[in-house]
Design an enzyme around this catalytic site. Structure first.
Site, short mmCIF file in Angstrom:
data_model
loop_
_atom_site.label_atom_id
_atom_site.label_comp_id
_atom_site.label_asym_id
_atom_site.label_seq_id
_atom_site.Cartn_x
_atom_site.Cartn_y
_atom_site.Cartn_z
N GLY A 54 7.85 -9.61 0.18
CA GLY A 54 6.95 -9.10 -1.03
C GLY A 54 7.10 -10.52 -1.79
N GLN A 83 11.64 -10.45 9.96
CA GLN A 83 12.54 -9.48 10.65
C GLN A 83 11.81 -8.63 11.85
OE1 GLN A 83 14.97 -7.53 7.96
NE2 GLN A 83 15.07 -9.19 6.55
N VAL A 118 20.35 -12.28 -8.75
CA VAL A 118 20.15 -11.67 -9.96
C VAL A 118 21.64 -10.74 -10.21
CG1 VAL A 118 18.94 -9.88 -10.87
CG2 VAL A 118 17.89 -11.39 -9.50
N CYS A 201 11.36 -0.24 8.47
CA CYS A 201 10.91 0.01 9.64
C CYS A 201 11.40 1.13 10.59
CB CYS A 201 10.80 -1.36 10.66
SG CYS A 201 9.69 -1.25 12.21
N THR A 345 7.82 -1.28 5.30
CA THR A 345 7.44 -2.14 6.36
C THR A 345 6.75 -3.31 5.84
OG1 THR A 345 5.32 -1.32 6.91
CG2 THR A 345 7.04 -0.30 8.08
N CYS A 379 3.25 0.77 11.76
CA CYS A 379 4.23 0.78 12.75
C CYS A 379 3.84 0.39 14.23
CB CYS A 379 5.21 1.97 12.52
SG CYS A 379 6.91 1.67 13.51
#
Length: 450
Positions: A54, A83, A118, A201, A345, A379
């Site tokens: 993202g 991944q 962070v 996932c 996901t 998925c």
């Protein structure tokens, strides 16, 4: 097992290339960062937290919106991983190296990469604090911090991974141990787990089960194997259409499913796994295993716990339609770290990024966001080394399928989309900010049937 090439020119990939080629050709394949960047200033118009799927995707989109010099991403890790490929790595069908790129190579050219962690978010003052108390201020903040694996919440882990017969496809450090455990299997129980927490996932814990069963069948070991899926859930899959298809496969392959059982301890030296009955707390059962695949408990990153931007559970609190924060109008969230009520996901991020792009554009122009995310996620449920079910659905757990055929059926095309086409779309479409999910393709294909 022969390794399939990530960049294989499968039919599906070739079919979609005309949609991406005009944009991809604008980019130079040599656009890599030569060195790690540190913060050259303490304010950015757009600050992105997290260099995962993202985060990098939104960096690419924001670069085109406000200019590269006005965007920074905070990410401590040297490497970026695709991944979703690890399911196939754990089953011996892909090599781990094919899932990895350096972070420097995926951060959009010109965007500042702050290689730090962070430590604190202060949205009331429009700033975040990094390691060494470094303060970075922003006009707009995008939180894409992913989630955190908690192997330590299972007694005996992660130390148990030092022993053979146990692996986990969820970690770079343990995914290859899954393949080793599968290769070394002789006879006994092959156990696959699903934890009592949100997971990324949610289909992956059973994908490796189907692949393991297929491998044991191919190598002649299946008659000596008891394939067991112990899941904390009360159903095999949350969307009825695909659940029915999966239950047929489970029945035909002689797989045992035990619902509402949660892994609480691993005694790796004895090859024992202890599960608790969630419907009868305190009741446990010990299983001897010859192979154990662990899906770890998961949760929000520590920095989000008790943070002003998070809900009571620690997930970033955003509007499920616009992805704008429910309290802070200049803060946004995307991906696994959010409290969006959909599966976590990479496909969900693909569906979210286009909506978030339009949301931020509206906010920058002083307008009310109108584009809404429908909860789309996907998925690809791999059921064999050359077959998969392509599950796609929305917030209401209703199928939202791209192709004009029944995607609940096992198909070779669905497998090659997962194994060969999607990695290509990930690296050269999604991370570059050009792929926003299959919505346009779905509309085009279904429109052609009317």
């Amino acid at each position: 097992m022969a390794t399939l090439g990530v960049m294989s020119a499968c039919t599906g990939a070739r079919a979609l290339m005309p949609l991406l080629r005009p944009r991809i050709l604008k980019m130079s394949t040599s656009q890599f960062h030569a060195s790690v960047r540190t913060a050259s200033k303490d304010y950015y118009e757009v600050l992105v937290l997290g260099g995962g799927t993202g985060g990098i995707t939104m960096c690419a989109r924001m670069k085109r919106k406000v200019g590269a010099g006005n965007v920074a991403v905070v990410e401590p890790q040297e490497n970026h991983y695709y991944q979703p490929l690890w399911t196939l790595v754990g089953a011996g069908a892909k090599q781990l190296v094919s899932s990895s790129r350096t972070t420097a190579s995926v951060v959009p050219s010109g965007v500042t990469w702050i290689q730090s962690k962070v430590q604190k978010l202060d949205p009331d003052k429009n700033c975040v604090y990094l390691e060494n108390n470094q303060k970075i201020s922003y006009k707009y903040l995008i939180i894409a911090l992913g989630l955190q694996l908690h192997y330590e919440k299972v007694k005996g882990l992660p130390d148990g991974f030092k022993f053979p017969k146990i692996g986990s496809n969820y970690s770079i450090h343990t995914v290859e141990k899954t393949w080793k455990a599968l290769q070394d299997f002789k006879e006994g129980n092959a156990i696959f787990t699903f934890p009592n927490t949100p997971v990324k996932c949610a289909g992956a814990p059973q994908k490796i089960m189907y692949l393991s069963e297929a491998y044991l069948r191919k190598t002649g070991k299946r008659p000596k194997a008891n394939i067991i899926f112990n899941t904390s859930l009360g159903v095999i899959f949350g969307v009825q259409k695909y659940a029915e298809a999966l239950l047929e496969i489970i029945k035909s392959r002689g797989i045992t499913v035990n619902y509402r059982w949660n892994l609480v301890e691993v005694r790796a030296d004895k090859q024992e796994a202890i599960f608790e009955n969630l419907d009868k707390p305190g009741e446990t059962k010990v299983y001897q295993y010859e192979m154990l695949h662990v899906t770890p408990p998961m949760g929000p990153p520590d920095v989000l716990l008790n943070s002003p931007v998070s809900d009571a559970a620690g997930w970033v609190d955003v509007n499920k339609g616009t992805l704008q924060h429910n309290k802070y109008p200049n803060v946004f969230g995307i991906g696994d770290c959010t409290n969006l009520p959909t599966s976590k996901t990479a496909a969900a991020i693909a569906g979210q990024c286009g909506v978030l792009d339009k949301t931020i554009s509206s906010i920058m122009k002083g307008k009310t966001p109108t584009k809404k995310y429908d909860g789309y996620t996907s998925c690809p449920l791999i059921t064999n080394y050359n077959r998969a079910i392509l599950a796609e659905f929305d917030y209401n757990a209703q199928p939202l399928e791209t192709f004009p055929f029944d995607q609940s059926k096992e198909r070779r095309l669905s497998f090659h989309m997962k194994a060969d086409m999607m990695p290509y779309l990930y690296w050269y479409g999604l991370l570059k900010g050009f792929w926003g999910g299959p919505g346009p393709i779905r509309k085009l294909l279904h429109l052609g049937l009317k």
